[in-house]
Scaffold this motif. Structure first.
Motif, PDB file in Angstrom:
ATOM      1  N   ALA A   3      -7.941  95.530  16.586  1.00 51.43           N
ATOM      2  CA  ALA A   3      -8.338  94.121  16.538  1.00 51.43           C
ATOM      3  C   ALA A   3      -9.125  93.819  15.263  1.00 51.43           C
ATOM      4  O   ALA A   3      -8.943  92.762  14.642  1.00 51.43           O
TER       5      ALA A   3
ATOM      6  N   GLY B  54      -6.549  93.981  12.351  1.00 48.66           N
ATOM      7  CA  GLY B  54      -5.617  92.859  12.456  1.00 48.66           C
ATOM      8  C   GLY B  54      -6.276  91.531  12.152  1.00 48.66           C
ATOM      9  O   GLY B  54      -5.632  90.600  11.656  1.00 48.66           O
ATOM     10  N   GLY B  55      -7.582  91.454  12.433  1.00 50.40           N
ATOM     11  CA  GLY B  55      -8.310  90.227  12.154  1.00 50.40           C
ATOM     12  C   GLY B  55      -8.841  90.133  10.748  1.00 50.40           C
ATOM     13  O   GLY B  55      -9.529  89.168  10.402  1.00 50.40           O
TER      14      GLY B  55
ATOM     15  N   ASN C  98      -6.606  87.366  17.490  1.00 50.30           N
ATOM     16  CA  ASN C  98      -5.959  88.659  17.265  1.00 50.30           C
ATOM     17  C   ASN C  98      -6.334  89.630  18.371  1.00 50.30           C
ATOM     18  O   ASN C  98      -7.508  89.814  18.684  1.00 50.30           O
TER      19      ASN C  98
ATOM     20  N   GLY D 188      -5.985  93.556  19.741  1.00 52.85           N
ATOM     21  CA  GLY D 188      -5.668  94.939  19.412  1.00 52.85           C
ATOM     22  C   GLY D 188      -5.188  95.647  20.656  1.00 52.85           C
ATOM     23  O   GLY D 188      -5.791  95.507  21.730  1.00 52.85           O
TER      24      GLY D 188
ATOM     25  N   VAL E 179      -0.765  84.742  20.502  1.00 55.75           N
ATOM     26  CA  VAL E 179      -1.823  85.535  19.892  1.00 55.75           C
ATOM     27  C   VAL E 179      -1.164  86.478  18.897  1.00 55.75           C
ATOM     28  O   VAL E 179       0.020  86.790  19.001  1.00 55.75           O
ATOM     29  N   ARG E 180      -1.915  86.912  17.922  1.00 56.38           N
ATOM     30  CA  ARG E 180      -1.428  87.890  16.946  1.00 56.38           C
ATOM     31  C   ARG E 180      -1.801  89.272  17.465  1.00 56.38           C
ATOM     32  O   ARG E 180      -2.967  89.539  17.776  1.00 56.38           O
ATOM     33  N   VAL E 181      -0.818  90.158  17.578  1.00 53.63           N
ATOM     34  CA  VAL E 181      -1.037  91.480  18.172  1.00 53.63           C
ATOM     35  C   VAL E 181      -0.920  92.572  17.119  1.00 53.63           C
ATOM     36  O   VAL E 181       0.067  92.640  16.384  1.00 53.63           O
ATOM     37  N   THR E 182      -1.942  93.423  17.059  1.00 54.67           N
ATOM     38  CA  THR E 182      -1.913  94.613  16.212  1.00 54.67           C
ATOM     39  C   THR E 182      -1.864  95.820  17.138  1.00 54.67           C
ATOM     40  O   THR E 182      -2.742  95.994  17.982  1.00 54.67           O
TER      41      THR E 182
ATOM     42  N   LEU F 225     -10.126  92.104  22.396  1.00 53.70           N
ATOM     43  CA  LEU F 225     -10.126  90.783  21.772  1.00 53.70           C
ATOM     44  C   LEU F 225     -11.548  90.411  21.400  1.00 53.70           C
ATOM     45  O   LEU F 225     -12.464  90.505  22.226  1.00 53.70           O
TER      46      LEU F 225
ATOM     47  N   ASP G 207       2.849  92.153  15.850  1.00 52.71           N
ATOM     48  CA  ASP G 207       2.843  91.528  14.531  1.00 52.71           C
ATOM     49  C   ASP G 207       2.501  92.539  13.444  1.00 52.71           C
ATOM     50  O   ASP G 207       2.875  92.375  12.284  1.00 52.71           O
ATOM     51  N   ARG G 208       1.781  93.575  13.839  1.00 51.47           N
ATOM     52  CA  ARG G 208       1.383  94.598  12.882  1.00 51.47           C
ATOM     53  C   ARG G 208       1.198  95.914  13.611  1.00 51.47           C
ATOM     54  O   ARG G 208       0.766  95.939  14.775  1.00 51.47           O
TER      55      ARG G 208
END
Length: 256
Positions: free
Chosen positions: A246, A249-250, A3, A5, A57-60, A17, A72-73
């Motif tokens: 981050a 989001g995590g 994740n 940020g 990767v998942r991005v907030t 990260l 993603d958020r």
């Protein structure tokens, strides 16, 4: 999935990260294209984190540009700065963030959640942009505001309005007042504006000073002296928003 940020600010975009031991951070100018600057930040973080470019990767996202980036958020900057500051300075009960074009004060519950907050986003005075504009009139750089010699006499700046302060600075230069004294006076005016904002939200406890201006030790010391409270500017203070994104989001802390 890792994740990332991303804090898309008015002046700079920050990325963060968690690598399992600490946060990897990066910064890139926002410029006129916040979407592109956020994409650059994600790419930089992936390189620094040794994540292959073709791996997802998942991005907030947070910050004023969070809604223009395909994340993603998305989480409000108040919530993310609170989470990031709590991680950096767990004892802090207040966050003072002075960024490029706004400043904010956030009071925290002991677990890092937001108790209350107040923002100044209508006036450039007391922000990084204010100091940047003043530096241009003084013929110096923002770095010069960080290297003021100890014992420099402080030249008070009476105007808190950016436009009038510019005229005042020009007049002081014409009178031969040393630039270092004017710089110190400008920092003192920013500190006083921050203290005024702090007094409306928080009266006691440790303060975590974040944002680009938190890199200025003289400004930190002025705020500490005026408040009589401990003011801490951690090494990663400029990345508090991205770190908070981050963390949330995590799943390390709940966000809104």
């Amino acid at each position: 999935m890792p994740n990332v940020g991303v804090d898309i600010g008015s002046t700079a975009t920050k990325g963060a990260l968690w690598n399992g031991r600490s946060f990897i951070c990066c910064i890139t100018p926002t410029g006129w294209a916040p979407r592109e600057s956020a994409a650059r930040a994600v790419a930089q973080i992936k390189r620094r984190g040794r994540i292959p470019h073709d791996h997802d990767v998942r991005v907030t996202a947070t910050g004023y540009g969070r809604n223009v980036f395909s994340a993603d958020r998305r989480v409000t900057e108040i919530t993310c700065h609170a989470a990031g500051a709590h991680y950096l300075v767990p004892t802090a009960r207040t966050v003072l963030d002075i960024g490029g074009q706004d400043s904010k004060v956030i009071s925290l519950y002991p677990d890092g959640r937001v108790a209350d907050f107040m923002m100044n986003d209508k006036c450039a005075a007391g922000t990084g942009r204010f100091l940047q504009n003043m530096a241009a009139h003084l013929g110096c750089t923002l770095a010069d505001f960080c290297g003021i010699p100890e014992g420099t006499p402080l030249q008070p700046i009476s105007s808190m309005c950016t436009v009038f302060a510019e005229s005042e600075v020009i007049g002081l230069l014409a009178r031969g007042v040393p630039k270092e004294s004017i710089c110190l006076g400008l920092l003192d005016s920013v500190a006083q504006r921050a203290v005024n904002l702090l007094s409306r939200i928080s009266e006691s406890g440790d303060i975590c000073f974040t944002g680009g201006c938190a890199q200025n030790e003289t400004l930190r010391a002025l705020i500490e002296k005026k408040t009589g409270r401990r003011v801490t500017s951690p090494k990663l203070a400029q990345y508090a928003g991205a770190i908070g994104a981050a963390i949330i989001g995590g799943g390390m802390q709940r966000g809104d």
